[in-house]
Write a protein that holds these residues in place. Sequence first.
Motif: not given
Length: 444
Positions: A242-244, A228-236
Amino acid sequence: MSWLVIDRIDADGSTLECTLRPSADLERFFTETPFRVRYDRSIEAVPDAILAIPVLANVCPVAWANGADVYVDAVDATFAQALEDVKTSLLAMHDFLEGGTLYARTCVDVEPPSNGSRDRDAKRESDSALLFTGGVDSTCSYVRHREDDPTLVSIRGWTITPDPADDENWAHLRGRVSDFADQRGLETAFLETNALSALDHAMILAHYKRFVDGAWYSSVGHGLGLLGLCAPMAYTRGIADVYVAATHWEGIDLEWGSRPDIDDHVRWSGTQCHHDGYELTRQERLDVIADYVEQEDSTLELQTCNRRMDGNCGECEKCYRTAVGLRLSGLEPTAHGYPFSQHDYDEIRRALEGGAWELGEDERNMWADIRDRVRETDPETPQERAFFEWLLTRDLGALVSESTSPLSHRLLRAGARNTPNRVYNVAYPTWKAVQSGLDRVRTR
């Protein structure tokens, strides 16, 4: 009635900040510190419905543990459904979770940014991202997806804390990941969060440690929380996938916060998350890395140490376990970051027999995986043969620690659980200081 309100989500440059307003019965689980995430690019153009994702991903499991409803102004509709799917999985996994409902004034499908509007200063465009530390699991996932040139994402806020004392460790991680990316022409993304200090993690442990094998974040929250922390990063960046990397593998049914039935549900408009490599055991992941070393990068070094971030100590359980695994995959540990000699087999045996390491079900499964490979491997030295013969006859269940915390910690947690809120608010600073002192004594 229990509730949590997500107040005032702001994006100032590259920093996301919001305040959390819990009902009185939930106050003990939250500090007065605003929830923050700092990105390495501006997030001011990210829609509010996407900005809500990082905080919701981290606070909703705490709300679900208390049957609390969560209120937010706006949320991405795809992510709102993802939360329902993750909640179903977590409630099936953990009996103590009660559930709750998310209420939003606005629930919308956010239009992903077009390719032309992506914020790119990158060496090479990428539509995918990978949470990356340079350990066995994330390196294996990189090898599997290297043709996609994934953006490598590293997060400070869990194993590396926001505390200034961890600045050096964060610098080491950033430097190592940046070097790895530069050598391969990849993008990087570095995120920093105080999620585990905005939440009162110590008090959450006091209440729920007895229900989980490990800590709260590892057993419940980290798959949803980190993704979830990655959402703004992924949008920009216009990231679609996104793989974990998986920690466990098929056949291991542990109560763990990052599994296919959690991570594969996490999604938001324009982005789908993936739990990667679950079909491979840890030893098979080392086989993937060994093939990559042979074909493309003979100098590749891994970083898995439990004690250091600037290399591997070569003496902790994880270093020894990784070194043995490398050896079983046909690699020389000393060539890939691990000081190791044949005499270390005797050290490993003594440590395992003497209970020098505090081991859980994770480690038992990983040593069992190593033992399965040992059955197929011809030892090359007398020391290796003696260790293999011993390991094949060892009861690995006996290696698992009966408890991962001393009695004094369990008594403190029990006292905290049963303390009324008004008394707790006065007494908890003292309780926390005592606990901190015990931690320092125990780790000297």
